[in-house]
Design an enzyme around this catalytic site. Structure first.
Site, short mmCIF file in Angstrom:
data_model
loop_
_atom_site.label_atom_id
_atom_site.label_comp_id
_atom_site.label_asym_id
_atom_site.label_seq_id
_atom_site.Cartn_x
_atom_site.Cartn_y
_atom_site.Cartn_z
N THR A 1 20.89 -1.94 -11.06
CA THR A 1 20.42 -3.27 -11.44
C THR A 1 21.02 -4.38 -10.58
O THR A 1 20.54 -5.51 -10.64
CB THR A 1 20.80 -3.58 -12.91
OG1 THR A 1 22.12 -3.11 -13.12
CG2 THR A 1 19.84 -2.93 -13.88
N SER B 1 31.00 -3.70 -19.44
CA SER B 1 30.11 -4.51 -18.59
C SER B 1 30.19 -5.98 -18.95
O SER B 1 30.32 -6.34 -20.12
CB SER B 1 28.67 -4.02 -18.78
OG SER B 1 27.76 -4.92 -18.18
N ALA B 2 30.07 -6.82 -17.93
CA ALA B 2 30.03 -8.27 -18.15
C ALA B 2 28.66 -8.72 -18.64
O ALA B 2 28.49 -9.87 -19.06
CB ALA B 2 30.37 -8.99 -16.85
N ASP C 1 31.65 0.51 -15.53
CA ASP C 1 30.87 -0.69 -15.34
C ASP C 1 29.40 -0.24 -15.36
O ASP C 1 29.11 0.92 -15.04
CB ASP C 1 31.26 -1.29 -13.98
CG ASP C 1 30.37 -2.42 -13.57
OD1 ASP C 1 30.35 -3.41 -14.28
OD2 ASP C 1 29.69 -2.29 -12.54
N LEU C 2 28.49 -1.12 -15.73
CA LEU C 2 27.08 -0.69 -15.81
C LEU C 2 26.30 -1.01 -14.54
O LEU C 2 25.87 -0.11 -13.81
CB LEU C 2 26.43 -1.37 -17.03
CG LEU C 2 24.96 -1.01 -17.28
CD1 LEU C 2 24.78 0.46 -17.58
CD2 LEU C 2 24.39 -1.85 -18.42
N ASP C 3 26.16 -2.33 -14.26
CA ASP C 3 25.35 -2.75 -13.11
C ASP C 3 26.00 -2.31 -11.80
O ASP C 3 27.12 -2.72 -11.50
CB ASP C 3 25.24 -4.29 -13.08
CG ASP C 3 24.44 -4.82 -14.26
OD1 ASP C 3 23.40 -4.24 -14.59
OD2 ASP C 3 24.87 -5.83 -14.84
N GLU D 1 34.08 1.05 -11.00
CA GLU D 1 33.61 -0.32 -10.72
C GLU D 1 33.00 -0.45 -9.34
O GLU D 1 33.46 0.18 -8.39
CB GLU D 1 34.82 -1.28 -10.78
CG GLU D 1 34.90 -2.13 -12.02
CD GLU D 1 33.77 -3.14 -12.17
OE1 GLU D 1 33.03 -3.41 -11.21
OE2 GLU D 1 33.64 -3.67 -13.28
N ASP D 2 31.99 -1.32 -9.22
CA ASP D 2 31.39 -1.59 -7.90
C ASP D 2 31.73 -2.99 -7.40
O ASP D 2 31.27 -3.39 -6.34
CB ASP D 2 29.86 -1.46 -7.96
CG ASP D 2 29.21 -2.60 -8.73
OD1 ASP D 2 29.76 -3.01 -9.78
OD2 ASP D 2 28.16 -3.10 -8.28
N LYS E 1 29.08 -10.11 -8.06
CA LYS E 1 29.04 -8.83 -8.77
C LYS E 1 30.16 -8.76 -9.81
O LYS E 1 31.32 -9.04 -9.49
CB LYS E 1 29.18 -7.67 -7.78
CG LYS E 1 27.93 -7.44 -6.96
CD LYS E 1 28.07 -6.18 -6.13
CE LYS E 1 26.83 -5.92 -5.31
NZ LYS E 1 27.03 -4.80 -4.38
N LYS F 1 35.67 -10.63 -16.14
CA LYS F 1 36.42 -10.00 -15.06
C LYS F 1 36.66 -11.06 -13.98
O LYS F 1 35.78 -11.88 -13.78
CB LYS F 1 35.61 -8.85 -14.44
CG LYS F 1 35.21 -7.75 -15.42
CD LYS F 1 34.15 -6.84 -14.78
CE LYS F 1 33.59 -5.87 -15.81
NZ LYS F 1 32.48 -5.05 -15.30
P1 B16 Z 1 23.99 -10.99 -17.47
P2 B16 Z 1 28.51 -5.41 -14.79
C1 B16 Z 1 27.54 -7.86 -14.47
O1 B16 Z 1 27.42 -6.57 -14.99
C2 B16 Z 1 26.86 -7.99 -13.13
O2 B16 Z 1 27.51 -7.22 -12.14
C3 B16 Z 1 26.87 -9.43 -12.70
O3 B16 Z 1 26.16 -9.55 -11.47
C4 B16 Z 1 26.22 -10.29 -13.79
O4 B16 Z 1 26.25 -11.66 -13.44
C5 B16 Z 1 26.95 -10.07 -15.10
O5 B16 Z 1 26.92 -8.70 -15.44
C6 B16 Z 1 26.32 -10.84 -16.24
O6 B16 Z 1 25.05 -10.32 -16.49
O7 B16 Z 1 23.50 -12.22 -16.79
O8 B16 Z 1 22.95 -9.91 -17.63
O9 B16 Z 1 24.71 -11.28 -18.76
O10 B16 Z 1 28.53 -5.13 -13.32
O11 B16 Z 1 29.83 -5.95 -15.34
O12 B16 Z 1 27.93 -4.27 -15.61
MG MG Z 2 28.93 -3.91 -11.54
#
Ligand code: B16
Ligand code: MG
Length: 215
Positions: free
Chosen positions: A17, A114-115, A9-11, A169-170, A45, A145
């Site tokens: 972030t 990542s989402a 996962d990224l964020d 994953e966090d 998240k 997810k």
């Molecule tokens: P965006 P991850 C997710 O990234 C975030 O954890 C989540 O808080 C966010 O709403 C989602 O990406 C969408 O992000 O608005 O930049 O498209 O944790 O899956 O890397």
């Molecule tokens: Mg994350």
């Protein structure tokens, strides 16, 4: 396990972030007249932008129409993009680089799952792009997810079966997605939040490839 690939996962796992997502959502909540706490934020998240907005609005008891929702999501994303635009390599979380380079040396493939639709720009501004063999982000998936689509696509593009890959994953939603996809998973954060993971670590400094092979 026969470890061949890792999907990150990224964020909140590779880069710091998650705090920027929280700041932008809290600012939106305040503009709408209610408070949004760090505890409330846990449920957002790993969740897609529109699904996050739905959760936030339900906390505030607000029911906008579809057009207003699009506008609110765009407003949040504009602030978030401003916050991440100044991101530097020093916002890479501790242990990320060391682990990614060690995996490379061992011939273990690496992917981002990542989402976020902003993943590409984050990977570019932090210089991390080239450390990943495969990048699956929010622009490449249709189910958020806890659906396992993002991780299954990552494994598929690495040409590996899920049972040979570990997901990092966090977020609760991400752990659920990893389990649903048949992956071993490492929770990065607090055990009380990520209890369903195979192992929970505070950050990526606290895991070795040997430990991963023992999962
Ligand atoms: P965006 P991850 C997710 O990234 C975030 O954890 C989540 O808080 C966010 O709403 C989602 O990406 C969408 O992000 O608005 O930049 O498209 O944790 O899956 O890397
Ligand atoms: Mg994350």
């Amino acid at each position: 396990m026969d470890l061949r690939g890792c999907i990150f996962d990224l964020d909140g796992v590779i880069v710091d972030t998650a705090k920027y997502h929280f700041q932008a959502w809290r600012r939106l909540a305040r503009e709408l007249g209610f408070e949004f706490t760090m505890e409330d934020n846990e449920a957002l998240k790993g969740v897609s932008r529109m699904a996050s907005l739905d959760i936030l609005l339900s906390r505030g008891g607000i029911v906008p129409d579809a057009k207003e929702k699009e506008e609110l999501a765009a407003r949040k994303n504009k602030w978030y993009v401003e916050l991440i635009s100044g991101m530097k390599p020093d916002e890479i979380l501790p242990g990320s680089l060391r682990l990614l380079k060690a995996l490379r040396r061992e011939g273990i493939l690496t992917a981002i799952g990542s989402a976020s639709k902003n993943a590409g720009s984050i990977l570019n501004s932090t210089g991390l792009h080239d450390l990943f063999d495969v990048i699956i982000d929010g622009n490449r998936i249709s189910r958020a997810k806890p659906d396992p689509e993002v991780f299954l696509k990552g494994a598929e593009e690495m040409r590996l079966p899920p049972q040979t890959c570990v997901v990092f994953e966090d977020a609760q939603a991400g752990i659920e997605a990893a389990i649903a996809g048949g992956f071993k998973c490492v929770g990065v954060g607090l055990p009380e939040v990520l209890g369903r993971a195979d192992i929970v670590i505070p950050d990526l400094r606290k895991i070795s490839i040997k430990q991963m092979r023992n999962l």
